[in-house]
Design an enzyme around this catalytic site. Sequence first.
Site, mmCIF file in Angstrom:
data_model
loop_
_atom_site.group_PDB
_atom_site.id
_atom_site.type_symbol
_atom_site.label_atom_id
_atom_site.label_comp_id
_atom_site.label_asym_id
_atom_site.label_seq_id
_atom_site.Cartn_x
_atom_site.Cartn_y
_atom_site.Cartn_z
ATOM 1 C CD GLN A 95 -1.189 -0.214 3.702
ATOM 2 O OE1 GLN A 95 -1.425 0.730 4.453
ATOM 3 N NE2 GLN A 95 -1.749 -1.414 3.847
ATOM 4 C CG HIS A 97 -0.939 5.695 3.809
ATOM 5 N ND1 HIS A 97 -2.022 4.850 3.730
ATOM 6 C CD2 HIS A 97 -0.096 5.140 4.714
ATOM 7 C CE1 HIS A 97 -1.849 3.842 4.557
ATOM 8 N NE2 HIS A 97 -0.690 3.991 5.162
ATOM 9 C CD GLU A 132 1.089 4.238 8.155
ATOM 10 O OE1 GLU A 132 -0.125 4.530 8.068
ATOM 11 O OE2 GLU A 132 1.533 3.110 7.881
ATOM 12 C CG HIS A 261 3.868 1.188 3.966
ATOM 13 N ND1 HIS A 261 3.297 2.220 3.258
ATOM 14 C CD2 HIS A 261 3.012 0.916 4.989
ATOM 15 C CE1 HIS A 261 2.154 2.570 3.824
ATOM 16 N NE2 HIS A 261 1.946 1.788 4.872
ATOM 17 N NE ARG A 280 -6.448 -1.968 1.622
ATOM 18 C CZ ARG A 280 -7.445 -1.122 1.837
ATOM 19 N NH1 ARG A 280 -8.135 -0.647 0.806
ATOM 20 N NH2 ARG A 280 -7.753 -0.749 3.063
#
Length: 398
Positions: A95, A97, A132, A261, A280
């Site tokens: 995935q 972001h 994140e 990642h 994804r």
Amino acid sequence: MALAHLDNTVQRYDWGGLEAIQDLVGLPSDGSPAAELWLGAHPSAPSRLAGGTSLADVVAADPDAVLGRRVADRFGPRLPYLLKVLAARRALSLQVHPRPHAARAGFQRENRAGLSLDAADRSFHDEQHKPEMLVALTPFEGLAGFRSPRAVLTLLDGLDGKLVEQVREALGRARSAVGLRAALEVLVAARGSAWCAADVEATVAGVRARAGASPSQRADATVLQLAEQHPGDPGALVSLLLNRVSLEPGEAMFVPAGEVHAYLSGLGVEIMASSDNVLRAGLTTKHVDADALVECAAFAPRPPVRPDAEVVGTHSLVTTYRAPVEEFALTTFDLDPAEPAALAPDGPRIVLALDGAAQVRTEAGSIDLARGESCLVPHAAGATTVAGDGHLVCAWVP
């Protein structure tokens, strides 16, 4: 505004652990997975205060009291971070972001297309980016960022298969981010092709056969692990393009928006910008949007980012993790009864007890936290300390 206990949502994704989160929050271990515990105000699963009031509604009703003027002026009337406990029994999806501009554009595009916010084929669930940071609570394994093209070619040496050959050709044309992008496009575009699963299995057989002469036993073990969990998925081969990451308890990694990642296994505390945008490209039963992932990904090879950590304390051990983002920071407290410790001085703070027992104290009052319990410390609560013998984590806005 007073301290307030929080009631938080457990997400039951299929890759989740069978015991860790259940034990933390007191749920029965009945064989069903518990993947994430969400603490925050994201509209899809906000924490709730006594009486069932959504934390998102509490923030919107009085942002100055909950957030403070500094945070409200910067981010508007919303909590800018989302805190999670993540328990991975098996690999999460491959995935990315999105960055802020891509998140806004993608969200508006899917709105115009008439997709509901909970549509299974939706990729953008809000307008926010999602950098994140994860702090390991147990040994934690993952993939993050691209290896150098030279390192990838070394790992592919001696392996057969149509996809592997196309990746070699892509990296042969450009040993750079350009070649890595072309290599990833080859692999994710093959997903669903009639010949793909057999080709992946042939390459996986080659990985298995070279066990004694592998250029990287760990990289090969990752391919075999992913191929077992997701047979025929080219995401298993994508792992050869990515850096392998291992964290010991207390170690951290930062995943910026745009970094490809996949978390593989382990238990950790994760903090991120308050978003649920996940693009994804494989290793999942959920919606795959490979084109969006490639468009949003960063391909420059680099090692995984380790955030700065500052450790203070004489008896209690206080560790603060900072990433290069505005929305969040994270502090862990391994408390000794002889030494209370101070939280960040202002802004919205969420405290979770990971183990033991502790008391959160302000001038106006206090609240007790047992293992698995959490509370909101609003800006209006002012200076706040924690005391006891607990292991706590606190999310805050720097």
